[in-house]
Design an enzyme around this catalytic site. Structure first.
Site, short mmCIF file in Angstrom:
data_model
loop_
_atom_site.label_atom_id
_atom_site.label_comp_id
_atom_site.label_asym_id
_atom_site.label_seq_id
_atom_site.Cartn_x
_atom_site.Cartn_y
_atom_site.Cartn_z
N LYS A 112 0.82 -1.21 0.00
CA LYS A 112 0.00 0.00 0.00
C LYS A 112 0.85 1.26 0.00
CE LYS A 112 -4.21 -2.10 1.64
NZ LYS A 112 -3.84 -3.50 1.93
C1 LIG Z 1 -4.51 -4.57 1.47
C2 LIG Z 1 -3.77 -5.83 1.39
C3 LIG Z 1 -4.17 -6.86 0.53
C4 LIG Z 1 -5.41 -6.77 -0.32
O1 LIG Z 1 -5.31 -5.78 -1.30
P1 LIG Z 1 -6.59 -5.27 -2.07
O2 LIG Z 1 -6.13 -4.18 -2.96
O3 LIG Z 1 -7.55 -4.79 -1.04
O4 LIG Z 1 -7.15 -6.43 -2.81
C5 LIG Z 1 -3.37 -7.98 0.46
N1 LIG Z 1 -2.25 -8.11 1.21
C6 LIG Z 1 -1.85 -7.16 2.06
C7 LIG Z 1 -0.64 -7.37 2.86
C8 LIG Z 1 -2.58 -5.98 2.17
O5 LIG Z 1 -2.17 -5.01 3.00
#
Ligand SMILES: *Cc1c(COP(=O)(O)O)cnc(C)c1O
Length: 461
Positions: A112
């Site tokens: 993210k």
């Molecule tokens: C947010 C997250 C996901 C899922 O991502 P999306 O974009 O919501 O599908 C998977 N793995 C980790 C470690 C995350 O922080």
């Protein structure tokens, strides 16, 4: 570039407006009116470029005139300079035709950061230019919150409030949210699960009086600018493996569908992607949908991959919008049905989804076994989310190179990693004192009014 809502009843906005707004006023999500495409030689010309230069080329056509070339270049440079790896998103090989895209070298050790660090810079640029102040409220199952706080901490024109489910995030995730000392950062531990947090966030956005009074802005994964920033690493990794002259496939550990939707956009832009595989944990609404054509809620069962513990997947609405031929009315109707449990996807829309996405699910046991077997075979220590991806990818391997997205660093989930592999996953040195820093957190009930009052009081708006 113009942005339209998936429910067809909100104002059409430009990039900057869509970014600052987040959720559309009709409850929908913003998508580009038309996705720009690259010619084959434009993709070929990305070979050997830095991550930052590729990012500029991929994002520029979506952004329009609101940010100058110089502003965009500077935002990209600042966004990724704090990453702990020169490649930003390095690829490692797991097996003959299977690669892992490590997306966890940013400041909070999860993918993210790629989006959040960039939108922190873009928000700052836009707000300074406009002389405006805003309130960012986010809901998090763990990683979004810390990534948002890391991106916005200390910025003058922004207050950040993050709602997380009390007791349902890992210690490292919680501490990344509760230990920053900046006055504009507020971690709120909500008495409920992630879907409750997400529902409160939606309710705040739908309370227009509150929304306008505090200048509410959203940076959850529904924010279009976040999706856009994530399109970039599909290009860098595919090009590193021979695109556009060779096809690649991707497997994406999925919760809210933002990350994999970015892959779908990359494909629309002309990147030769053969398969986009949705990987879910036991909270498998997306896998069930792909298997049955019915999008129906079930309760959330907490798992060892908590960032994927979701009941409904907000960005899936963007895929549905295309699947329904961009009919905002149809999407709005389906979303009303979802509120009361779920709906059957029309045959045409279901065929569209099956053309673009494959899917798989990993149980808790399979996830643990994959952490162990991957470590034994390759020495790579996976976090549980990435392990869900690797397990599902293994079931979809073929002649086309498969790239699995590794979404978090194993040190964010040390207990599961230790139990599965016997390994202690250490935090990188730049974070080694995290467990000793002082925490600051406010507990809140699962009640809209209480949370809104608190935000009014803290911001004075
Ligand atoms: C947010 C997250 C996901 C899922 O991502 P999306 O974009 O919501 O599908 C998977 N793995 C980790 C470690 C995350 O922080």
């Amino acid at each position: 570039m113009k942005y339209v809502s998936t429910r067809g009843a909100a104002p059409v906005l430009n990039f900057e407006e869509a970014m600052l707004t987040g959720l559309a006023r009709d409850g929908g999500l913003y998508v580009p009116e038309a996705v720009p495409t690259f010619a084959v030689d434009e993709i070929a010309a990305m070979a050997g470029l830095s991550y930052e230069d590729t990012a500029f080329r991929v994002m520029r056509p979506f952004i329009g005139d609101e940010f100058s070339d110089a502003e965009l270049t500077s935002a990209i440079r600042k966004a990724y300079q704090g990453f702990g790896h020169a490649a930003r998103a390095p690829l490692v090989q797991l097996g003959p035709n299977h690669f892992l895209l490590e997306l966890f070298h940013g400041p909070t050790l999860a993918f993210k950061d790629f989006a959040m660090q960039l939108i922190g810079q873009l928000f700052q640029t836009a707000l300074e230019r406009r002389g405006e102040k805003i309130t960012i409220v986010g809901a998090t199952s763990g990683d979004t919150g810390s990534a948002a706080i890391e991106a916005f901490r200390g910025l003058d024109n922004v207050d950040v409030f993050i709602l997380f489910p009390d007791g349902r995030v890992s210690d490292v995730q919680r501490r990344q949210m509760t230990t920053p000392v900046e006055k504009n950062v507020h971690a709120l531990a909500l008495d409920g699960d992630f879907d409750d947090c997400q529902a409160k966030l939606k309710d705040m956005f739908n309370d227009f009086e509150f929304r306008d009074a505090v200048g509410l802005a959203g940076v959850n994964s529904i924010n279009w600018a976040r999706v856009l920033a994530q399109v970039v690493y599909y290009f860098t990794s595919a090009v590193a493996l021979g695109a556009p002259h060779r096809k690649v496939s991707f497997t994406v550990p999925t919760g809210n569908f933002g990350d994999i939707f970015a892959g779908y956009i990359a494909k629309q832009m002309g990147l030769p992607i053969e398969k986009l595989v949705i990987a879910t944990n036991q909270n498998d609404i997306l896998h069930r949908t792909m298997e049955t054509g019915a999008y129906t809620k079930a309760g959330v069962t907490p798992s060892i991959s908590p960032s994927m513990d979701i009941q409904v997947s907000s960005n899936f609405e963007r895929a549905l919008f295309d699947a329904y031929g961009r009919d905002g009315n149809a999407v709005a109707g389906q979303m009303t049905d979802l509120a009361s449990g779920g709906f059957e996807i029309s045959q045409g829309a279901y065929d569209f989804l099956k053309d673009h996405f494959a899917s798989g699910r990993a149980s808790e046991e399979e996830t643990m076994a994959t952490i162990k077997s991957t470590y034994d075979r390759t020495g790579e220590v996976l976090c549980p989310h990435s392990a869900v991806g690797v397990k599902v990818a293994d079931d979809h391997l073929g002649a086309t190179p498969m790239i699995t997205l590794a979404t978090a660093h194993p040190a964010k989930f040390p207990a599961a990693v230790k139990e599965a592999s016997g390994r202690d996953a250490a935090l990188p040195p730049r974070m080694s004192d995290l467990m000793n820093r002082e925490e600051r957190v406010t507990k809140v009930p699962n009640d809209l009014n209480t949370i809104e009052m608190l935000i009014h009081n803290v911001t004075g708006r």
